[in-house]
Design an enzyme around this catalytic site. Structure first.
Site, PDB file in Angstrom:
ATOM      1  N   ARG A  86      54.864  40.039  50.234  1.00 54.18           N
ATOM      2  CA  ARG A  86      56.155  40.037  49.569  1.00 54.18           C
ATOM      3  C   ARG A  86      56.010  39.543  48.129  1.00 54.18           C
ATOM      4  NH1 ARG A  86      58.914  35.081  53.093  1.00 54.18           N
ATOM      5  NH2 ARG A  86      57.581  33.381  52.374  1.00 54.18           N
ATOM      6  N   THR A 137      55.544  37.451  44.978  1.00 57.43           N
ATOM      7  CA  THR A 137      54.805  36.199  44.788  1.00 57.43           C
ATOM      8  C   THR A 137      55.008  35.604  43.403  1.00 57.43           C
ATOM      9  OG1 THR A 137      52.826  37.331  43.972  1.00 57.43           O
ATOM     10  CG2 THR A 137      52.981  36.962  46.354  1.00 57.43           C
ATOM     11  N   TRP A 184      45.994  46.774  37.941  1.00 59.27           N
ATOM     12  CA  TRP A 184      46.410  48.147  38.235  1.00 59.27           C
ATOM     13  C   TRP A 184      45.858  49.127  37.213  1.00 59.27           C
ATOM     14  CZ3 TRP A 184      47.497  49.694  42.710  1.00 59.27           C
ATOM     15  CH2 TRP A 184      48.177  48.886  43.621  1.00 59.27           C
ATOM     16  N   SER A 238      48.048  55.978  44.452  1.00 57.69           N
ATOM     17  CA  SER A 238      49.455  55.837  44.071  1.00 57.69           C
ATOM     18  C   SER A 238      50.321  55.465  45.272  1.00 57.69           C
ATOM     19  CB  SER A 238      49.964  57.142  43.451  1.00 57.69           C
ATOM     20  OG  SER A 238      51.275  57.000  42.958  1.00 57.69           O
ATOM     21  N   HIS A 253      49.973  51.775  45.853  1.00 59.73           N
ATOM     22  CA  HIS A 253      50.752  51.061  44.839  1.00 59.73           C
ATOM     23  C   HIS A 253      52.232  51.076  45.195  1.00 59.73           C
ATOM     24  CE1 HIS A 253      51.322  50.385  40.196  1.00 59.73           C
ATOM     25  NE2 HIS A 253      51.831  49.423  40.924  1.00 59.73           N
ATOM     26  N   ARG A 298      61.653  50.937  41.011  1.00 56.69           N
ATOM     27  CA  ARG A 298      60.232  51.186  41.260  1.00 56.69           C
ATOM     28  C   ARG A 298      59.962  52.410  42.115  1.00 56.69           C
ATOM     29  NH1 ARG A 298      56.794  45.676  41.806  1.00 56.69           N
ATOM     30  NH2 ARG A 298      57.939  44.320  40.389  1.00 56.69           N
ATOM     31  N   CYS A 332      45.964  36.214  42.336  1.00 57.50           N
ATOM     32  CA  CYS A 332      46.888  35.662  43.341  1.00 57.50           C
ATOM     33  C   CYS A 332      46.220  35.745  44.705  1.00 57.50           C
ATOM     34  CB  CYS A 332      48.192  36.460  43.312  1.00 57.50           C
ATOM     35  SG  CYS A 332      49.224  36.335  44.787  1.00 57.50           S
ATOM     36  N   CYS A 373      48.025  38.105  47.196  1.00 58.66           N
ATOM     37  CA  CYS A 373      47.871  39.496  46.763  1.00 58.66           C
ATOM     38  C   CYS A 373      46.443  39.976  46.996  1.00 58.66           C
ATOM     39  CB  CYS A 373      48.214  39.644  45.282  1.00 58.66           C
ATOM     40  SG  CYS A 373      49.795  38.917  44.794  1.00 58.66           S
TER      41      CYS A 373
END
Length: 531
Positions: A175, A177, A188, A244, A247, A276, A373, A376
């Site tokens: 979720r 962060t 990315w 993609s 992502h 998004r 992170c 992550c």
């Protein structure tokens, strides 16, 4: 309505009404697409792709959106319970391996980034490092790096169990962060730069279709060529969709559990989702695509998974429960995992292209070591390993290799755990899509207009252009980053280094060819137009 370009009509050309009826048929960001996505009504239950009316085929697959929608609720419920079981929730990984591409990979000081390990004593003994190392057979084709390795068949780097901690994935939700800014953007950017085939989200929708290929009857319509040739082959297109789609799924989870940093409350952020995902329908398409691809991998390896030893607690009831949930997931996968992997990596350059594909994705898995992170990085490693495992199952393993009687150690336990947790992540993304549709239906017209206006403002109010060329000030930095990545590849593997050098030469030759090729203006202003 603007008719999709030739390239985007890689969508199955079954009937004219197919493209007209599909709620995800529009390729570019245009007025009304948010409503089209969020006001779409879920399909009634359909059992199998081959029996469903194909009102919304999923690009480069044999399945359609309605079939996936109709089975996803049951799929998600069973996966959600399955990944809570001991075998599937404990994951060992080294989160603190050195970033191979740059020295300063940043860090996230937000409490939301932190995660807690579990003591090895909580993990069933048969899955602990010592036990795994005893049953892990020696493999001659391992290419070793500090703390990890890959085999010739692998699409990712795997931990060698000499380092790392244990994590309970059920206690680490994916979720929001707070990890953002230049460090996150660099991750990315680097991942998409490893998409060295030169595709971009914009180019994927506006370029020409690939040259004709000979396909089996089962996929001829799905991959029908429609126009003049281009250098962008199907394999390169699939690679981009995989990246993609990952992502987009991660973005969906961020929006689904978003933190109100004032009140400390977690909530589903509809504005985040509109910005998004809903305002970029192609991103949602790639989530569906990855779901079908993962389901196909699970279905293909069904005999091996059915024979796998999931025994954890020694309690007969627990083992039966795990096997029952797994059996239901496998049953759904066989119905909805309609993807013909045999049409990829064919022809005289197939092996070279496959090695290039694997090298790129292996480097994506190494980029995960540079994420600042912890949470992550954990989910990034899990999901890139899960996708890499699916790609290996589909494109590297033949039927004899998949026989559990002759190859009982085909996959590491971590690969099986990552595969199912990744499928769970994508299935949950589709479940979240359904939730956001309900939220959209409950707001007023003025509120929906405000959401769309804010999405347009966030996007700059203009159609997404091709990525701008770097300014002179940034050229040196971009060149330095690319050289560092190339240098690390050459240090790690001579084969990968040579593959990269050949790739650069081939790209230069294609560039020269495009420069010397006639412009097409001799056909007039409409000669090369695409409807």
């Amino acid at each position: 309505m603007h008719i999709p370009c030739k390239l985007f009509r890689l969508l199955p050309v079954l009937l004219p009404s197919v493209l007209a009826d599909s709620f995800l048929s529009d390729a570019l960001v245009r007025k009304g697409q948010v409503q089209s996505v969020l006001e779409h009504q879920p399909a009634a239950r359909l059992e199998e792709c081959e029996n469903a009316r194909p009102t919304g085929p999923i690009d480069t697959t044999l399945c359609d959106y309605e079939t996936v929608e109709s089975v996803n609720k049951e799929l998600f419920e069973n996966l959600h319970q399955l990944v809570q079981m001991p075998f599937f929730k404990y994951f060992q990984v080294d989160l603190y391996r050195e970033c191979p591409f740059w020295d300063d990979h940043g860090s996230c000081n937000d409490p939301g980034c932190a995660i807690t390990t579990i003591d090895e004593s909580e993990v069933p003994e048969k899955w602990r490092t010592k036990a795994l190392s005893e049953v892990d057979p020696p493999v001659e084709d391992r290419h070793r790096l500090p703390g990890c390795y890959y085999r010739d068949s692998d699409f990712c780097f795997l931990d060698d169990h000499t380092e790392g901690e244990y994590y309970d994935l059920s206690l680490v939700p994916e979720r929001f962060t707070g990890y953002s800014g230049p460090d996150a953007h660099r991750i990315w950017r680097s991942i998409y730069e490893e998409n060295c085939f030169g595709l971009s989200e914009f180019a994927l929708m506006t370029g020409k279709s690939p040259s004709a290929v000979t396909l089996p009857d089962t996929m001829t319509d799905v991959l029908r060529e429609d126009g003049a040739g281009s250098d962008q082959c199907l394999e390169k297109r699939v690679y981009y969709k995989v990246i993609s789609g990952l992502h987009a799924s991660i973005s969906t989870h961020i929006c689904t559990e978003y933190l109100n940093q004032t009140t400390g409350e977690w909530y589903p952020n509809l504005q985040c989702y509109v910005n998004r995902i809903a305002s970029h329908p192609e991103r949602l398409q790639y989530i569906y695509f990855n779901t079908v691809l993962l389901l196909r991998a699970v279905a293909r390896i069904e005999p091996y998974l059915s024979a796998y030893d999931y025994c954890s607690t020694g309690t007969h009831e627990d083992d039966l429960e795990t096997e029952a949930k797994l059996s239901r997931v496998l049953s759904i996968a066989k119905k909805a995992g309609r993807f013909d992997e045999t049409v990829l990596f064919r022809g005289e350059n197939a092996n070279v292209l496959k090695e290039e594909f694997k090298t790129h994705f292996r480097n994506v898995t190494r980029i995960m070591d540079c994420v600042g992170c912890d949470k992550c990085r954990l989910w990034g490693k899990v999901q890139t390993t899960g996708i890499a495992t699916a790609l290996k199952i589909l494109f590297e393993l033949d039927e004899k290799t998949l026989d559990p009687r002759s190859n009982s150690n085909l996959l590491q336990r971590s690969e099986v755990v990552a595969l199912f947790n990744t499928l769970h992540r994508f299935s949950e993304s589709l479940e979240a899509f359904d939730m956001f549709r309900r939220m959209w239906s409950e707001i007023s017209d003025s509120e929906s207009e405000e959401l769309i206006h804010e999405a347009e403002r966030a996007a700059g109010g203009i159609p997404r252009p091709v990525a701008p060329r770097p300014s002179p000030d940034n050229l040196f930095g971009e060149a330095r980053l690319r050289f560092e990545i190339f240098w690390q590849i050459c240090k790690d593997s001579t084969v990968d280094c040579l593959t990269k050098m050949v790739e650069v030469c081939m790209r230069g030759m294609r560039l020269m060819g495009s420069v010397l090729k006639p412009s097409g203006k001799e056909f007039g202003p409409l000669g090369n137009d695409e409807l």
